[in-house]
Design an enzyme around this catalytic site. Sequence first.
Site, mmCIF file in Angstrom:
data_model
loop_
_atom_site.group_PDB
_atom_site.id
_atom_site.type_symbol
_atom_site.label_atom_id
_atom_site.label_comp_id
_atom_site.label_asym_id
_atom_site.label_seq_id
_atom_site.Cartn_x
_atom_site.Cartn_y
_atom_site.Cartn_z
ATOM 1 N N LYS A 47 37.915 -74.690 58.504
ATOM 2 C CA LYS A 47 37.317 -74.359 59.725
ATOM 3 C C LYS A 47 38.184 -74.182 60.883
ATOM 4 O O LYS A 47 39.012 -74.893 60.921
ATOM 5 C CB LYS A 47 35.962 -75.147 59.950
ATOM 6 C CG LYS A 47 34.945 -74.305 60.673
ATOM 7 C CD LYS A 47 33.863 -73.801 59.592
ATOM 8 C CE LYS A 47 32.831 -73.178 60.280
ATOM 9 N NZ LYS A 47 31.890 -72.978 59.047
HETATM 10 P P1 NAD Z 1 25.862 -66.241 65.043
HETATM 11 O O1 NAD Z 1 26.848 -66.428 66.176
HETATM 12 O O2 NAD Z 1 25.533 -64.784 64.198
HETATM 13 O O3 NAD Z 1 24.324 -66.847 65.423
HETATM 14 C C1 NAD Z 1 24.061 -68.130 66.031
HETATM 15 C C2 NAD Z 1 22.816 -68.357 66.595
HETATM 16 O O4 NAD Z 1 22.672 -69.448 67.222
HETATM 17 C C3 NAD Z 1 22.236 -67.221 67.845
HETATM 18 O O5 NAD Z 1 21.062 -66.564 67.641
HETATM 19 C C4 NAD Z 1 22.622 -67.889 69.213
HETATM 20 O O6 NAD Z 1 21.715 -67.461 70.168
HETATM 21 C C5 NAD Z 1 21.940 -69.007 68.524
HETATM 22 N N1 NAD Z 1 22.288 -70.444 69.270
HETATM 23 C C6 NAD Z 1 23.444 -70.679 69.942
HETATM 24 N N2 NAD Z 1 23.565 -71.848 70.536
HETATM 25 C C7 NAD Z 1 22.174 -72.248 70.487
HETATM 26 C C8 NAD Z 1 21.412 -73.362 71.300
HETATM 27 N N3 NAD Z 1 22.129 -74.137 72.279
HETATM 28 N N4 NAD Z 1 20.316 -73.494 70.961
HETATM 29 C C9 NAD Z 1 19.677 -72.600 70.109
HETATM 30 N N5 NAD Z 1 20.279 -71.470 69.707
HETATM 31 C C10 NAD Z 1 21.630 -71.286 69.743
HETATM 32 O O7 NAD Z 1 26.201 -67.599 63.819
HETATM 33 P P2 NAD Z 1 25.641 -67.436 62.415
HETATM 34 O O8 NAD Z 1 26.949 -67.008 61.472
HETATM 35 O O9 NAD Z 1 24.358 -67.050 62.120
HETATM 36 O O10 NAD Z 1 25.830 -69.147 62.374
HETATM 37 C C11 NAD Z 1 24.727 -69.879 62.486
HETATM 38 C C12 NAD Z 1 24.851 -71.197 61.662
HETATM 39 O O11 NAD Z 1 25.056 -71.008 60.337
HETATM 40 C C13 NAD Z 1 26.144 -72.184 62.169
HETATM 41 O O12 NAD Z 1 25.937 -73.450 61.947
HETATM 42 C C14 NAD Z 1 26.953 -71.525 60.947
HETATM 43 O O13 NAD Z 1 27.961 -72.632 60.774
HETATM 44 C C15 NAD Z 1 26.367 -71.716 59.630
HETATM 45 N N6 NAD Z 1 26.638 -70.532 58.660
HETATM 46 C C16 NAD Z 1 27.053 -69.493 58.954
HETATM 47 C C17 NAD Z 1 27.524 -68.619 57.997
HETATM 48 C C18 NAD Z 1 27.881 -67.567 58.041
HETATM 49 O O14 NAD Z 1 27.975 -66.443 56.836
HETATM 50 N N7 NAD Z 1 27.789 -66.602 58.987
HETATM 51 C C19 NAD Z 1 27.684 -69.358 56.610
HETATM 52 C C20 NAD Z 1 27.389 -70.461 56.562
HETATM 53 C C21 NAD Z 1 26.884 -71.581 57.505
#
Ligand code: NAD
Length: 448
Positions: free
Chosen positions: A134
């Site tokens: 990561k």
């Molecule tokens: P993203 O940046 O597309 O979206 C993140 C979201 O979280 C946004 O809506 C943002 O406003 C919100 N957010 C940020 N800080 C916040 C807070 N303090 N309170 C409430 N909401 C908040 O990111 P993503 O890719 O959707 O990732 C989200 C989660 O999923 C993370 O934990 C990431 O590690 C995990 N994840 C993502 C993927 C992927 O393929 N993108 C894969 C596995 C896991």
Amino acid sequence: MSDTTSSMPPVSQRLANDDRMPRSSKLPPAPRYDFFGVVQGYLDAAAKLAGTPEHVRTILSQPKSEIIVHFPVRMDNGEVRLFKGYRIQHNDTLGPYKGGMRYHEDVSLDDVKALASVMTWKCALMGLPFGGAKGGVKFNPRSVSRAELSRVTRRFFHSLGGNIGPDYDIPAPDVGTNAQTMAWALDTYMNTVGVVSKQAVLGVVTGKPVSIGGTLGREKATGQGLVHCVRRWAELNKFDLQGKKLILQGYGNVGSNVALLLGQLGVSLVAVGDHTGYLVNPEGFNAYRLKQYVEKTGSIAGYPNGSAISREDFFSFQADLFVPAALENQVGPTEAEALQVRLVAEGANGPCSPEGEDVLKRRGIDILPDVLANAGGVTVSYYEWVQNRRSEQWTLEDVDDRLERAMLDAYARMEQYARNKHCDYRTACYAVALERLAKAYLDREIFP
Ligand code: NAD
């Protein structure tokens, strides 16, 4: 519900409600959340249950490499700003390091170490030929222009140099990054390897736009994988999803796709939150329109078809399913006591603290752990990497079918292990992953 243009809660209230946000100097500092320590605790419990040899547990308790880079970027106003970037390579026993790159103001060494190790367990559980990594850059990507974002990304990937590569370490999007980020990263890497190797390194990142070697189905993959798990959980628990209600924290890549895909199964999104605050619509949001709105404006703030609620009211809102899809450590004991749902399906990595998880268990609320529930993203990233190696383009149907089988197989491995060993699903996921890793260590032995 009327189309009121709802205002967000006052900033001071939002910040005070959220441990991750900077606090006013009058408030005591938030206790630091030891995410890496939490993940170590899961590892230790699973290693005990799985009978993992002590030397293997010890090796897996620390990352193999911790890379920290500082790099300068010229900002639009002519000033030069120094950025700090991380790439933590946890383990490459089963294959190249694999994991996302996060752009967020809270990125820290310990959190990235925790997230890197979670990638190792996830890839092992899913049976992928990848290890875990990561990385990220500590800054708020919303506070810079598009041109600055491109320069930050290009300088970051340039600084990483040979520490990444299609057969060595393969980044992907995470919080604050997306397909565009991966396009800049790929272009930068391609231009450092020399013209004859350019096409051979397409697989250096996944989650790219389809036009430059990305795969169909990657954008929705994490949400899609989670929805396969929820569907399987519903079948096993004789729980009819039709007409059920969802509350969702985070409306980025993972959250918005979960809302869209669960919507297709008859589940309505009744409350949603992001970094700007929380909205409710008891009659259900139009997930597609909300996604378009967020893509245009950058957040849910000001979305006309919802009313603002506090973070506390969001967590206690009556629903059936809760999907955290934002950041780690969002569900502590208070939130876990407040939740009025049957299932928490972890879209985010590490959204429940161990104390929060204990409360959920005591209250009979099921948990689908991150290691399985959000593994659809890395699984389809693997399909992208395979297509790049073979110069192929698979159909969406092919990607979707493979993902569904992969998720249901992994669900079955988790469920069977938990049943046989009388443990919870998270421990089962870690234990299944550890068994695969331990076998590799025992067969290869320790070099030299
Ligand atoms: P993203 O940046 O597309 O979206 C993140 C979201 O979280 C946004 O809506 C943002 O406003 C919100 N957010 C940020 N800080 C916040 C807070 N303090 N309170 C409430 N909401 C908040 O990111 P993503 O890719 O959707 O990732 C989200 C989660 O999923 C993370 O934990 C990431 O590690 C995990 N994840 C993502 C993927 C992927 O393929 N993108 C894969 C596995 C896991």
